[in-house]
Write a protein that holds these residues in place. Structure first.
Motif, short mmCIF file in Angstrom:
data_model
loop_
_atom_site.label_atom_id
_atom_site.label_comp_id
_atom_site.label_asym_id
_atom_site.label_seq_id
_atom_site.Cartn_x
_atom_site.Cartn_y
_atom_site.Cartn_z
N VAL A 1 10.97 -22.60 -68.03
CA VAL A 1 11.30 -21.79 -69.21
C VAL A 1 10.62 -22.38 -70.45
CG1 VAL A 1 13.18 -21.09 -70.75
CG2 VAL A 1 13.46 -20.92 -68.26
N GLN B 1 6.87 -21.65 -70.32
CA GLN B 1 6.55 -20.26 -70.64
C GLN B 1 6.60 -20.01 -72.15
OE1 GLN B 1 9.32 -18.46 -67.82
NE2 GLN B 1 7.60 -17.59 -66.69
N LYS B 2 7.55 -20.67 -72.81
CA LYS B 2 7.63 -20.51 -74.26
C LYS B 2 6.46 -21.18 -74.96
CE LYS B 2 12.55 -19.82 -74.98
NZ LYS B 2 13.80 -20.53 -74.86
N GLN B 3 6.13 -22.38 -74.51
CA GLN B 3 5.09 -23.16 -75.18
C GLN B 3 3.69 -22.65 -74.87
OE1 GLN B 3 4.79 -26.69 -76.64
NE2 GLN B 3 6.62 -25.91 -77.66
N ALA B 4 3.45 -22.34 -73.62
CA ALA B 4 2.08 -22.09 -73.20
C ALA B 4 1.73 -20.61 -73.18
CB ALA B 4 1.86 -22.70 -71.81
N GLY B 5 2.73 -19.76 -73.20
CA GLY B 5 2.46 -18.32 -73.23
C GLY B 5 1.58 -17.89 -72.08
N ASP B 6 0.58 -17.07 -72.41
CA ASP B 6 -0.27 -16.48 -71.38
C ASP B 6 -1.14 -17.51 -70.66
OD1 ASP B 6 0.60 -13.92 -71.59
OD2 ASP B 6 -0.89 -13.34 -73.08
N THR C 1 -8.83 -24.80 -77.38
CA THR C 1 -7.56 -25.45 -77.66
C THR C 1 -6.77 -25.80 -76.41
OG1 THR C 1 -6.51 -23.28 -77.82
CG2 THR C 1 -7.37 -24.22 -79.86
N ARG D 1 13.60 -13.53 -69.89
CA ARG D 1 12.94 -12.42 -70.60
C ARG D 1 13.13 -11.10 -69.86
NH1 ARG D 1 7.39 -15.57 -71.83
NH2 ARG D 1 8.19 -17.11 -73.28
N ASP E 1 1.54 -14.56 -80.35
CA ASP E 1 2.90 -15.07 -80.42
C ASP E 1 2.83 -16.54 -80.84
OD1 ASP E 1 2.42 -16.67 -78.13
OD2 ASP E 1 3.03 -15.04 -76.82
N SER F 1 2.75 -19.23 -79.40
CA SER F 1 1.93 -20.18 -78.65
C SER F 1 0.48 -20.23 -79.11
CB SER F 1 2.01 -19.86 -77.15
OG SER F 1 1.27 -18.71 -76.83
#
Lengths: 486, 486
Positions: free
Chosen positions: A245, A248-253, A301, B112, B295, B297
């Protein structure tokens, strides 16, 4: 093949006439290798093997089958895991190989789309995409033999589902031959099309029981420019869920994969694979393998983001220890540890393997709760779960007690163990087939555990589109009246 | 309603008994407002209106309808564009409103996911997601009335399809009541599940003809942290296509929207909307509105990436002129120019509107080639295409000649013009309904232009799942035998 060749001579003559010598054979040397499934669990018999070269030939052949009442079994690379491409042992069916239909007919680099015939091998598609700086975002162990048609028919998964979805998500259009020989053509990809039922969705994952897939249009993605591979040691699988979890929040896609394995699996690999080394010095009860990836648009990045992820995970107390692969060689080494679990465990002795899923949010809890239940119910066994935590899909293996005799143990305990695991999965709202399909392997279990309303709808659809039951009979659909006849 | 109330008294009594006073009404004041579609094109009659409060009530009601042979028309917010939720004028059908079923039953922030009843209004869902730092990535003009059930039944589109897909892509699970009253329950979301046909896909977009959707589980995404909105002036729509390809390469997943409009549309908005200003000083034949979004991230680099995109587009000679909105106010102004096209053109006089798609790669060419064809074939008209170039979906309007009398012109020329446009779209491999569905508006055109094989399969599926034809009769499926009976 013994005895089969005398069957249906009129049909066989007509098929030979239609397809020519290259397109139809009854030669046991050519046919027999395709009558046993990849895992060696099923061996069937067949009237012969057809290898049509075009969609028109498939259409004419299916019409011929319909006219003669001959059942047919579509087959791609014959690398399925559930016996879905193996005929039964009656010898009444015709195997239709799509392997000759192996042309990539269009590759639009700007639109990022490829159109190809059903027999194109996954590896070939990968290479074609890479040659123009793109990639096809689905891969799996059998990529050297699995065909696009087979992958669509089984809605195949693999290790990149977390970010990109299973085969269904890659399909922009398909072409298929229906039971009456008519050609369903939706190869032209429309991003938006609301002209009624999305029939291609019905064919995807139908394992050849509703039509024979002959071609597809698939999406492509930009090539990956780089990846960052992380390895984390955890005290508990619930911690893996929290780390997922957080990631998913930190790394996104950027999150491309999130795999877990217990201490037992890592130890097995380290013992089995020469030269394998544990990424972390201390032992941990659980391990997570995390891959972040970037294409050219955001590669700059990537490693900063991986570093930031690791730091924040430490700060939040989510990991006991963790490391980032220093280079591509080490990244490969991390992945090898994951990929070698199955062979390493095979070396330990017999096991019953289960391809299951539950809701992603509940997988950690499911593993934590049910592993002790299974081990208590079948004294001496060891239950091991590893794999795609990010997809709510693990390989759930139940290893035989020490000293169990291979073959004998599976025969005496295997069915009970699988039924027990499948019952647990069903109680948790999960699926007894996450990615391998139903085929003939799990048809009866689906009939036993499937939701009666869903089974009824499946039967209605099957009856409507293949009223004579000639398309891949005995597979997938647990028809009440034939539940035990094949 | 006149005359309808005397019909089927036994059924109506039973329905009232089942659902109570709040759940069943024949009061014309309450029912009549729901018998005309949103655009005011169709007005039907009904036995009454049922408003069940639970899935169990829907199930019991559908069983009652089946027992009495009463057709039913499911209805959400009644904001559909194709008359799909309006009964015919026989007065034989029951309208089933899902609007009372408006509870969000589960919102899992970590996973989500949100599970809700069919009657939840889109705006309400947006607000619930925003309240926990997430977003539901589909929006459209009717969000204040459109319901989740209606959006799923019509596989709705909107302005965020480019990146996130249409409604189908948001649906993780659904619940629906089938023609026999049985409840299809796949609300539990499994990321991987290969237990046969994906029946939920069949129900999505089926416009209430295969089942009544009563609930859904939907995916949510992280809230947007920021956006960058660009406006580009172009000499040609083909240049817009090149700019789109370039942007997809440069911006990757950040690309959230890519809309185009011709000079005529911008001029119409500037003339119609007080205070509207053109973003660029010079006039251009075409304009592109591009939105990049991020977003948390990857928000840090968003504006740098937008700037780099613009510079590289200039360097590559892809744009005549371009600008980036300096702040959120200006970004809103840019979008207002796009959103005001429809009202601005309405003020110019009558028009025939078409919701069409062709393959994304061909849309620019399609517009460039067919606009002069339409204008030559119908002297005096002006053809204008604008909208979602990134989805291969444009609003293709044919404006009446100057001085045409509203109402008269549509009656005399409308059908011919639409048939001509639909013929062109079909010839280009496109769809006569990109996002608005078929309903009753386009059913006959689908019958005329649809692929015969696909129409045959649709009819087989409809016949299998609703053999008595009680679910939303006369909509979507061009049944040969009833093509002109409604």
């Amino acid at each position: 093949m013994s005895g089969a060749m005398s069957k249906r001579p009129e049909f066989c003559d007509a098929a030979r006439q239609l397809l020519g010598e290259r397109g139809f054979t009854q030669d046991p040397e050519l046919v027999d290798p395709w009558l046993t499934d990849w895992r060696g669990r099923y061996t069937g018999r067949a009237l012969g093997m057809a290898s049509p070269a075009t969609t028109q030939e498939v259409s004419a052949l299916v019409k011929l089958c319909a006219a003669h009442g001959v059942p047919l079994v579509p087959q791609g690379g014959n690398s399925g895991m559930s016996g879905g491409a193996t005929p039964d042992d009656s010898g009444d069916a015709l195997v239709i190989s799509l392997r000759r239909m192996n042309r990539i007919t269009r590759l639009d680099e700007d639109a990022r789309e490829v159109t190809c015939e059903a027999g194109v091998i996954l590896q070939t598609l990968h290479e074609a995409a890479e040659a123009v700086g793109l990639r096809f975002p689905l891969t799996l162990g059998g990529k050297g033999s699995a065909t696009i048609g087979g992958l669509i028919s089984t809605n195949a998964g693999g290790t990149q589902v977390l970010r990109h979805g299973s085969m269904r998500a890659q399909v922009l259009g398909i072409e298929a031959v229906m039971a009456d020989g008519s050609v369903f053509d939706s190869l032209v990809p429309l991003k938006k099309d609301n002209r009624g039922f999305d029939l291609k969705q019905l064919l995807i994952g139908s394992e050849g029981t509703l039509g024979v897939i002959t071609g597809a249009t698939l999406r492509l993605l930009p090539a990956l420019a780089d990846r960052a591979v992380l390895w984390a040691g955890l005290d508990d699988i619930r911690a893996a869920r929290r780390l997922l979890v957080h990631t998913q929040k930190q790394a996104g896609d950027a999150l491309e994969g999130f795999e877990v394995m217990p201490r037992h699996s890592l130890d097995a690999v380290l013992a089995h694979k020469p030269g394998a080394r544990a990424p972390l010095q201390q032992a941990h009860e659980w391990h997570a393998l995390i891959e972040l990836a970037a294409d050219a648009s955001d590669v700059d990045t990537l490693h900063d983001r991986a570093q930031a992820l690791l730091e924040s995970a430490f700060e939040a107390g989510l990991v006991e220890d963790a490391t980032i692969a220093m280079n591509e060689t080490q990244a490969e080494e991390f992945w090898t540890l994951r990929d070698e679990i199955a062979p390493a465990e095979r070396a330990l002795g017999p096991a019953m393997q289960h391809d299951i899923s539950v809701p992603v949010a509940q997988m950690a809890e499911f593993v934590a709760e049910t592993v002790p239940q299974v081990e208590a119910h079948f004294p001496g066994v060891r239950a091991v779960a590893f794999g795609h935590l990010g997809d709510g899909n693990v390989h759930y293996h139940v290893l035989a007690p020490a000293g169990a005799v291979p073959g004998e143990w599976e025969a005496s305990q295997g069915k009970d163990i699988s039924a027990y695991v499948h019952d647990l999965v069903t109680r948790w709202g999960g699926s007894i087939s996450a990615e391998h399909g139903i085929g003939q392997l799990k048809r009866d279990e689906l009939g036993r555990l499937g939701d009666p309303v869903q089974l009824a709808i499946m039967r209605q659809v099957k009856q409507a589109l293949d009223p004579r039951g000639l398309l891949n009979p005995g597979k997938l659909v647990p028809l009440a009246r034939e539940a035990h006849s094949h």
